[in-house]
Design a protein around this motif. Structure first.
Motif, short mmCIF file in Angstrom:
data_model
loop_
_atom_site.label_atom_id
_atom_site.label_comp_id
_atom_site.label_asym_id
_atom_site.label_seq_id
_atom_site.Cartn_x
_atom_site.Cartn_y
_atom_site.Cartn_z
N SER A 1 24.10 41.41 -29.85
CA SER A 1 24.08 40.97 -28.46
C SER A 1 22.81 40.24 -28.16
N ALA A 2 21.74 40.67 -28.80
CA ALA A 2 20.48 39.98 -28.58
C ALA A 2 20.53 38.58 -29.13
N GLN A 3 21.16 38.44 -30.32
CA GLN A 3 21.26 37.10 -30.90
C GLN A 3 22.12 36.19 -30.06
N SER A 4 23.15 36.79 -29.44
CA SER A 4 24.06 35.94 -28.67
C SER A 4 23.37 35.37 -27.46
N GLY A 5 22.30 36.02 -27.02
CA GLY A 5 21.61 35.48 -25.85
C GLY A 5 20.38 34.71 -26.20
N SER A 6 20.03 34.56 -27.49
CA SER A 6 18.79 33.90 -27.87
C SER A 6 18.80 32.42 -27.55
N GLY A 7 19.98 31.84 -27.50
CA GLY A 7 20.04 30.40 -27.26
C GLY A 7 20.02 30.04 -25.79
N GLY A 8 19.95 31.05 -24.87
CA GLY A 8 19.96 30.73 -23.45
C GLY A 8 21.29 30.16 -23.01
N TRP A 9 21.23 29.51 -21.87
CA TRP A 9 22.48 29.00 -21.30
C TRP A 9 23.07 27.85 -22.09
N LEU A 10 22.22 27.19 -22.95
CA LEU A 10 22.74 26.08 -23.75
C LEU A 10 23.65 26.56 -24.88
N GLY A 11 23.54 27.84 -25.22
CA GLY A 11 24.36 28.37 -26.31
C GLY A 11 25.68 28.91 -25.84
N ILE A 12 25.89 28.95 -24.51
CA ILE A 12 27.16 29.50 -24.02
C ILE A 12 28.30 28.57 -24.41
N GLY A 13 29.36 29.22 -25.01
CA GLY A 13 30.57 28.47 -25.36
C GLY A 13 30.43 27.66 -26.63
N GLN A 14 29.29 27.82 -27.35
CA GLN A 14 29.07 27.02 -28.58
C GLN A 14 29.43 27.79 -29.82
N GLY A 15 30.18 28.91 -29.74
CA GLY A 15 30.57 29.71 -30.90
C GLY A 15 29.68 30.92 -31.03
N GLY A 16 30.11 31.90 -31.79
CA GLY A 16 29.37 33.14 -31.92
C GLY A 16 29.71 34.05 -30.78
N ALA A 17 29.42 35.36 -30.97
CA ALA A 17 29.81 36.32 -29.94
C ALA A 17 28.92 36.10 -28.76
N GLN B 1 50.69 25.72 -23.58
CA GLN B 1 50.97 27.09 -24.04
C GLN B 1 50.12 27.46 -25.25
N LEU B 2 49.93 26.51 -26.19
CA LEU B 2 49.09 26.77 -27.36
C LEU B 2 47.65 27.02 -26.94
N ALA B 3 47.17 26.26 -25.95
CA ALA B 3 45.81 26.46 -25.47
C ALA B 3 45.66 27.83 -24.85
N ALA B 4 46.71 28.30 -24.16
CA ALA B 4 46.65 29.63 -23.57
C ALA B 4 46.61 30.70 -24.65
N VAL B 5 47.41 30.51 -25.75
CA VAL B 5 47.41 31.47 -26.86
C VAL B 5 46.05 31.49 -27.53
N SER B 6 45.45 30.30 -27.78
CA SER B 6 44.13 30.21 -28.41
C SER B 6 43.07 30.90 -27.56
N ALA B 7 43.16 30.69 -26.24
CA ALA B 7 42.19 31.32 -25.35
C ALA B 7 42.30 32.83 -25.40
N GLN B 8 43.54 33.33 -25.46
CA GLN B 8 43.74 34.78 -25.55
C GLN B 8 43.23 35.31 -26.88
N ALA B 9 43.43 34.55 -27.97
CA ALA B 9 42.95 34.97 -29.30
C ALA B 9 41.43 35.00 -29.33
N GLU B 10 40.80 34.04 -28.66
CA GLU B 10 39.33 34.00 -28.63
C GLU B 10 38.79 35.20 -27.86
N ILE B 11 39.47 35.59 -26.81
CA ILE B 11 39.05 36.77 -26.05
C ILE B 11 39.14 38.02 -26.91
N GLU B 12 40.26 38.15 -27.71
CA GLU B 12 40.42 39.30 -28.58
C GLU B 12 39.34 39.33 -29.65
#
Length: 259
Positions: free
Chosen positions: A243-259, A214-225
């Motif tokens: 948005s440009a910065q968020s894509g500068s890292g390519g696919w390796l940056g996905i899920g590593q923090g930042g918008a 349940q805590l993981a579900a709340v954290s996931a919802q907070a991250e989405i917000e």
């Protein structure tokens, strides 16, 4: 009384039917034909033996007749010689014996003629029977070959029918197996949903796993917000290319923090 007779007649009919079926299973027409042919061959052999016996008897009478004919001629010569020598008594005795011999020869001739007729009749019967046996043998082999071919066809048809039935059974088995698989898949999906919702207790899970889930579900919802607010801030005037910065890292940056 009529009912009893009717029942008795019906039982007799059933018995005859079952007996006929049993005989059909037990009797092989090929063996019956072979037995009939063997019997005819034996009869033909008996006729040939009879022909040989009659021919032997006729030959014996013929030899006896030739011997009696030679004696008849000899007695005639003896009678003439005796009369030439003045022995009328001897000539008369020779002629008397010759006369007696004529009667015996006459009887022998009748027997010989009768045996000739019997021989001719038996030889004709032998010829006809030989032709009949030969014709029966050809027909017998033809019928046997036809029966064997028909029997093989019946077995082939039964085998094909058995294969068809097997294929039908296999199709039914496959249908039942597919239904069972679908039922099992649906049951597995349902139990997964129940475990996820907490309606079922996962006995293999660690203690307090439900709270962690349940805590993981709340954290996931907070991250989405948070990401949603970051996107709204990036679209505001004066915001610098987040948005440009968020894509500068390519696919390796996905899920590593930042918008």
């Amino acid at each position: 009384m009529s009912n009893a007779n009717s029942n008795s007649a019906r039982m007799k009919t059933i018995f005859r039917s079952k007996t006929a079926k049993a005989l059909d299973r037990m009797e092989d027409p090929r063996e019956t034909l072979d037995d009939s042919y063997d019997q005819q061959v034996k009869l033909l052999q008996q006729v040939r033996l009879a022909v040989a016996e009659v021919a032997t008897a006729k030959k014996r009478i013929e030899l006896q007749g030739e011997e009696m004919g030679a004696r008849y001629q000899r007695l005639g010569s003896q009678a003439a010689e005796a009369l030439a020598q003045g022995r009328e008594d001897l000539a008369r005795a020779a002629l008397e014996r010759r006369a007696m011999l004529e009667g015996q020869v006459a009887q022998l001739q009748k027997q010989f003629t009768s045996l000739q007729q019997q021989t001719a009749q038996l030889q004709e019967r032998e010829r006809r029977l030989t032709d009949q046996v030969a014709a029966f043998r050809i027909e017998k082999e033809t019928i046997k070959a036809t029966y064997t071919a028909s029997e093989a066809q019946v077995r082939a048809n039964e085998a094909v029918s058995g294969i068809s039935n097997s294929i039908t059974d296999v199709g039914s088995s496959l249908d039942r197996a597919r239904d069972r698989v679908a039922q099992m898949q649906a049951r597995a999906a349902a139990t997964d949903e129940l475990l996820a919702s907490g309606a079922l207790t996962d006995l293999t899970a660690a203690p307090d796993a439900d709270i962690e889930r349940q805590l993981a579900a709340v954290s996931a919802q907070a991250e989405i917000e948070r990401q949603l607010q970051a996107l709204k801030g990036a679209d505001a005037p004066g915001a610098g290319g987040g948005s440009a910065q968020s894509g500068s890292g390519g696919w390796l940056g996905i899920g590593q923090g930042g918008a």
